[in-house]
Motif scaffolding. Sequence first.
Motif, PDB file in Angstrom:
ATOM      1  N   UNK A   1       0.754  -1.444  -0.048  1.00 40.40           N
ATOM      2  CA  UNK A   1      -0.249  -0.251  -0.238  1.00 40.40           C
ATOM      3  C   UNK A   1       1.275   1.184  -0.311  1.00 40.40           C
ATOM      4  N   UNK A   2       1.961   1.294   0.777  1.00 34.66           N
ATOM      5  CA  UNK A   2       2.751   2.576   0.756  1.00 34.66           C
ATOM      6  C   UNK A   2       3.353   2.274  -0.434  1.00 34.66           C
ATOM      7  N   UNK A   3       3.627   1.584  -1.257  1.00 31.20           N
ATOM      8  CA  UNK A   3       4.134   2.615  -2.742  1.00 31.20           C
ATOM      9  C   UNK A   3       3.590   2.605  -3.862  1.00 31.20           C
ATOM     10  N   UNK A   4       2.024   2.135  -3.744  1.00 36.65           N
ATOM     11  CA  UNK A   4       1.368   2.461  -4.182  1.00 36.65           C
ATOM     12  C   UNK A   4       0.843   4.077  -4.236  1.00 36.65           C
ATOM     13  N   UNK A   5       0.928   4.628  -3.216  1.00 34.74           N
ATOM     14  CA  UNK A   5       0.513   5.740  -1.810  1.00 34.74           C
ATOM     15  C   UNK A   5       1.767   6.528  -3.202  1.00 34.74           C
ATOM     16  N   UNK A   6       2.962   5.314  -2.563  1.00 35.88           N
ATOM     17  CA  UNK A   6       4.105   6.970  -3.313  1.00 35.88           C
ATOM     18  C   UNK A   6       3.852   7.532  -4.676  1.00 35.88           C
ATOM     19  N   UNK A   7       3.498   6.585  -4.954  1.00 34.39           N
ATOM     20  CA  UNK A   7       3.388   6.320  -6.947  1.00 34.39           C
ATOM     21  C   UNK A   7       2.208   7.156  -7.190  1.00 34.39           C
ATOM     22  N   UNK A   8       1.378   7.193  -6.181  1.00 33.81           N
ATOM     23  CA  UNK A   8       0.047   8.286  -6.690  1.00 33.81           C
ATOM     24  C   UNK A   8       0.979   9.382  -6.457  1.00 33.81           C
ATOM     25  N   UNK A   9       0.609   9.729  -5.244  1.00 35.66           N
ATOM     26  CA  UNK A   9       1.107  10.924  -5.195  1.00 35.66           C
ATOM     27  C   UNK A   9       2.404  11.810  -5.373  1.00 35.66           C
ATOM     28  N   UNK A  10       3.190  10.926  -5.924  1.00 32.61           N
ATOM     29  CA  UNK A  10       4.459  11.374  -7.079  1.00 32.61           C
ATOM     30  C   UNK A  10       4.127  12.072  -7.911  1.00 32.61           C
ATOM     31  N   UNK A  11       2.869  11.192  -8.372  1.00 31.29           N
ATOM     32  CA  UNK A  11       2.407  11.193 -10.182  1.00 31.29           C
ATOM     33  C   UNK A  11       1.301  13.254  -9.764  1.00 31.29           C
ATOM     34  N   UNK A  12       0.460  13.029  -8.453  1.00 28.22           N
ATOM     35  CA  UNK A  12       0.060  13.956  -8.274  1.00 28.22           C
ATOM     36  C   UNK A  12       0.511  15.002  -6.940  1.00 28.22           C
ATOM     37  N   UNK A  13       1.242  15.697  -6.914  1.00 30.02           N
ATOM     38  CA  UNK A  13       1.982  16.150  -5.440  1.00 30.02           C
ATOM     39  C   UNK A  13       1.026  16.434  -5.014  1.00 30.02           C
ATOM     40  N   UNK A  14      -0.251  17.670  -4.815  1.00 33.79           N
ATOM     41  CA  UNK A  14      -1.392  17.822  -4.127  1.00 33.79           C
ATOM     42  C   UNK A  14      -2.095  16.994  -3.468  1.00 33.79           C
TER      43      UNK A  14
ATOM     44  N   UNK B   1      -0.284   2.277   5.337  1.00 34.13           N
ATOM     45  CA  UNK B   1       0.909   2.453   4.346  1.00 34.13           C
ATOM     46  C   UNK B   1       0.391   3.521   3.381  1.00 34.13           C
ATOM     47  N   UNK B   2      -1.232   4.081   3.104  1.00 28.51           N
ATOM     48  CA  UNK B   2      -1.112   4.979   2.536  1.00 28.51           C
ATOM     49  C   UNK B   2      -0.383   6.350   2.866  1.00 28.51           C
ATOM     50  N   UNK B   3      -0.690   6.410   5.064  1.00 28.17           N
ATOM     51  CA  UNK B   3      -0.040   7.206   4.825  1.00 28.17           C
ATOM     52  C   UNK B   3       1.734   7.514   5.364  1.00 28.17           C
ATOM     53  N   UNK B   4       1.898   6.502   5.259  1.00 33.34           N
ATOM     54  CA  UNK B   4       3.999   5.861   4.286  1.00 33.34           C
ATOM     55  C   UNK B   4       4.128   6.896   3.434  1.00 33.34           C
ATOM     56  N   UNK B   5       3.006   6.073   2.220  1.00 32.99           N
ATOM     57  CA  UNK B   5       4.051   6.147   0.613  1.00 32.99           C
ATOM     58  C   UNK B   5       3.682   8.202   1.085  1.00 32.99           C
ATOM     59  N   UNK B   6       2.506   8.420   1.048  1.00 28.37           N
ATOM     60  CA  UNK B   6       1.847  10.092   1.481  1.00 28.37           C
ATOM     61  C   UNK B   6       2.936  11.266   2.117  1.00 28.37           C
ATOM     62  N   UNK B   7       3.462  10.389   2.949  1.00 25.94           N
ATOM     63  CA  UNK B   7       4.423  11.090   4.141  1.00 25.94           C
ATOM     64  C   UNK B   7       5.881  11.431   3.239  1.00 25.94           C
ATOM     65  N   UNK B   8       6.241   9.623   3.295  1.00 22.32           N
ATOM     66  CA  UNK B   8       7.850   9.817   2.075  1.00 22.32           C
ATOM     67  C   UNK B   8       7.879  10.722   1.090  1.00 22.32           C
ATOM     68  N   UNK B   9       7.024  10.426   0.395  1.00 19.14           N
ATOM     69  CA  UNK B   9       6.495  11.650  -0.835  1.00 19.14           C
ATOM     70  C   UNK B   9       6.337  13.127  -0.541  1.00 19.14           C
TER      71      UNK B   9
END
Length: 275
Positions: free
Chosen positions: A68-81, A121-129
């Motif tokens: 989930x973290x990987x998917x969240x990171x990819x999602x927020x990386x493509x749309x930083x907002x 996982x969503x939090x970690x991915x977005x937080x990382x980005x």
Amino acid sequence: MRQSSNPVFRSLTRLGAQGGAQAGAYQSYQYGQQQAPYNYQAPATSRTLSVDDIVAKTATSLAVLSVTAVLSYLLTASNPALGGVVAMVSGLVGLGLILFATFGRQQDNPAVVLGYSVAEGLLVGAFTNVLTIPFAGVEAGKLILEALIGTFGVFAGMLAVYKTGAVRVTPRSTRVFVGLLSGVVALMLVNFIASFFMAGGLGLRGHGPIAIIFSLICIGLAAYSFLVDFDQADQLIRAGAPQKAAWGVALGLTVTVVWLYMEILRLVVNLNSND
């Protein structure tokens, strides 16, 4: 049984007070006052908690969180907002699930545990980005890798320390730890409130020396938290807790892993920041 600072484990150890087959071999304890143990003979058709159960459930929880973290990171990386929004919403959902698991005594519910893994996982991915946006792609990847290595290095190191008995968990050390942890949480709250009145609040989450020192303190507390959690899990196994308690142990360890990773990532970002 020593009391854990982790609310999930604290709730686990109190379930025995209910008695009956559903409670299993849990025992009820309070700081400084051990109550009479609840002895339980497991039915022949049931199986008690084992190390393998804990390893399997913890691995499952962390695997769901990682994907989930990987998917969240990819999602927020493509749309930083989306980064800040996803981090805030998923963080609140994760907090809500922890409160529900703890006070609703649902910490051994697989759906709750895996739901928490997804939320974190969503939090970690977005937080990382969000934290690594100021860095170039390769540099950001290097910082993330360092944080991951540091997280699982600390986890493995503290497990080895616990198994060898190099550092023992005692009621007194646990009380000191809980006091320090309470102080850190209070500082975070004060820093958050202060941020509404001054830029950066008290500087605990900035890029200066104060932020670095604060991150190091948090990392130290998270590391010791593993020792307390390992000890609590060991006590549950020895008490003959039911097999389903493995989900509660997995939930508690996942909470600590997420906290440790986020603090280590903050530290490596601060150490590499030019601000």
